[in-house]
Design a protein around this motif. Structure first.
Motif, PDB file in Angstrom:
ATOM      1  N   ILE A  28      -0.857  -1.278   4.268  1.00 36.89           N
ATOM      2  CA  ILE A  28       0.221  -1.948   3.571  1.00 36.89           C
ATOM      3  C   ILE A  28       1.144  -0.986   2.845  1.00 36.89           C
ATOM      4  CG2 ILE A  28      -0.942  -2.266   1.349  1.00 36.89           C
ATOM      5  CD1 ILE A  28       0.202  -5.103   1.309  1.00 36.89           C
ATOM      6  N   PHE A  29       0.672   0.239   2.606  1.00 40.86           N
ATOM      7  CA  PHE A  29       1.408   1.181   1.767  1.00 40.86           C
ATOM      8  C   PHE A  29       2.865   1.308   2.185  1.00 40.86           C
ATOM      9  CE2 PHE A  29       1.881   4.779  -1.039  1.00 40.86           C
ATOM     10  CZ  PHE A  29       2.822   5.579  -0.417  1.00 40.86           C
ATOM     11  N   SER A  30       3.102   1.508   3.467  1.00 36.09           N
ATOM     12  CA  SER A  30       4.467   1.771   3.930  1.00 36.09           C
ATOM     13  C   SER A  30       5.380   0.560   3.814  1.00 36.09           C
ATOM     14  CB  SER A  30       4.446   2.267   5.377  1.00 36.09           C
ATOM     15  OG  SER A  30       3.915   1.273   6.223  1.00 36.09           O
ATOM     16  N   ARG A  31       4.820  -0.616   3.539  1.00 37.11           N
ATOM     17  CA  ARG A  31       5.610  -1.845   3.497  1.00 37.11           C
ATOM     18  C   ARG A  31       5.890  -2.329   2.073  1.00 37.11           C
ATOM     19  NH1 ARG A  31       1.623  -3.294   7.190  1.00 37.11           N
ATOM     20  NH2 ARG A  31       0.901  -5.031   5.914  1.00 37.11           N
ATOM     21  N   VAL A  32       5.389  -1.621   1.077  1.00 36.57           N
ATOM     22  CA  VAL A  32       5.574  -2.084  -0.298  1.00 36.57           C
ATOM     23  C   VAL A  32       6.238  -1.015  -1.159  1.00 36.57           C
ATOM     24  CG1 VAL A  32       3.642  -3.687  -0.200  1.00 36.57           C
ATOM     25  CG2 VAL A  32       3.255  -1.332  -0.999  1.00 36.57           C
ATOM     26  N   ALA A  33       6.981  -1.490  -2.155  1.00 39.70           N
ATOM     27  CA  ALA A  33       7.525  -0.582  -3.153  1.00 39.70           C
ATOM     28  C   ALA A  33       6.394  -0.094  -4.038  1.00 39.70           C
ATOM     29  CB  ALA A  33       8.586  -1.291  -3.984  1.00 39.70           C
ATOM     30  N   ALA A  52      11.379   2.261  -3.416  1.00 37.67           N
ATOM     31  CA  ALA A  52      11.352   1.252  -2.367  1.00 37.67           C
ATOM     32  C   ALA A  52      10.541   1.732  -1.167  1.00 37.67           C
ATOM     33  CB  ALA A  52      12.784   0.921  -1.945  1.00 37.67           C
ATOM     34  N   SER A  53      10.130   0.757  -0.344  1.00 34.35           N
ATOM     35  CA  SER A  53       9.227   1.077   0.765  1.00 34.35           C
ATOM     36  C   SER A  53       9.891   1.902   1.862  1.00 34.35           C
ATOM     37  CB  SER A  53       8.665  -0.203   1.372  1.00 34.35           C
ATOM     38  OG  SER A  53       9.732  -1.049   1.798  1.00 34.35           O
ATOM     39  N   SER A  54      11.115   1.565   2.247  1.00 33.30           N
ATOM     40  CA  SER A  54      11.721   2.248   3.386  1.00 33.30           C
ATOM     41  C   SER A  54      13.033   2.952   3.052  1.00 33.30           C
ATOM     42  CB  SER A  54      11.969   1.260   4.521  1.00 33.30           C
ATOM     43  OG  SER A  54      12.793   0.194   4.081  1.00 33.30           O
ATOM     44  N   THR A  55      13.818   2.388   2.146  1.00 35.57           N
ATOM     45  CA  THR A  55      15.112   2.997   1.829  1.00 35.57           C
ATOM     46  C   THR A  55      14.965   4.210   0.934  1.00 35.57           C
ATOM     47  OG1 THR A  55      15.501   1.671  -0.145  1.00 35.57           O
ATOM     48  CG2 THR A  55      16.231   0.748   1.969  1.00 35.57           C
ATOM     49  N   GLY A  56      13.881   4.241   0.180  1.00 34.58           N
ATOM     50  CA  GLY A  56      13.686   5.352  -0.741  1.00 34.58           C
ATOM     51  C   GLY A  56      14.471   5.230  -2.034  1.00 34.58           C
TER      52      GLY A  56
END
Length: 119
Positions: A28-33, A52-56
């Protein structure tokens, strides 16, 4: 269970730097802030920063803006907190976790890592 393990704390003089790390288990790490929190002696746990999870994209509590930098490596399931120009009021146990929108947190709280800043 999904868990986190914080590391990198220590004793530094005012003006010094530390880099904290938080390794998380689970996919789940990569999908959560992810966020960093801290608890000073005799005080409630407070939020410090979130990434944030993907935008940084990042946000910080006012007291650490310009001094702390949160970052993450999704390939390593790890979030970091670079702390510069540390001050005695930064002394606390530092924790990482991911807050759920509906309340609560995704990970079990870890042991935290102690940061002590001497004046």
């Amino acid at each position: 269970q999904v868990q986190v393990a914080e590391s990198g704390g220590g004793l530094v003089q005012a003006g010094g730097s530390l880099r904290l790390s938080c390794a998380a288990s689970g996919s789940i790490f990569s999908r959560v802030a992810m966020g960093w929190f801290r608890q000073a002696p005799g005080k409630h746990r407070e939020w410090v920063a979130t990434i944030a999870s993907s935008t940084g994209s990042t946000i910080y509590t006012d007291s650490v803006k310009g001094r702390f930098t949160i970052s993450r490596d999704n390939a390593k399931n790890t979030v970091y907190l670079q702390m510069n120009n540390l001050q005695p009021e930064d002394t606390a146990v530092y924790y990482c976790n991911a807050a759920r929108t509906a309340g609560g947190y995704y990970f079990d709280w870890g042991q935290g890592t102690q940061v002590t800043v001497s004046s």
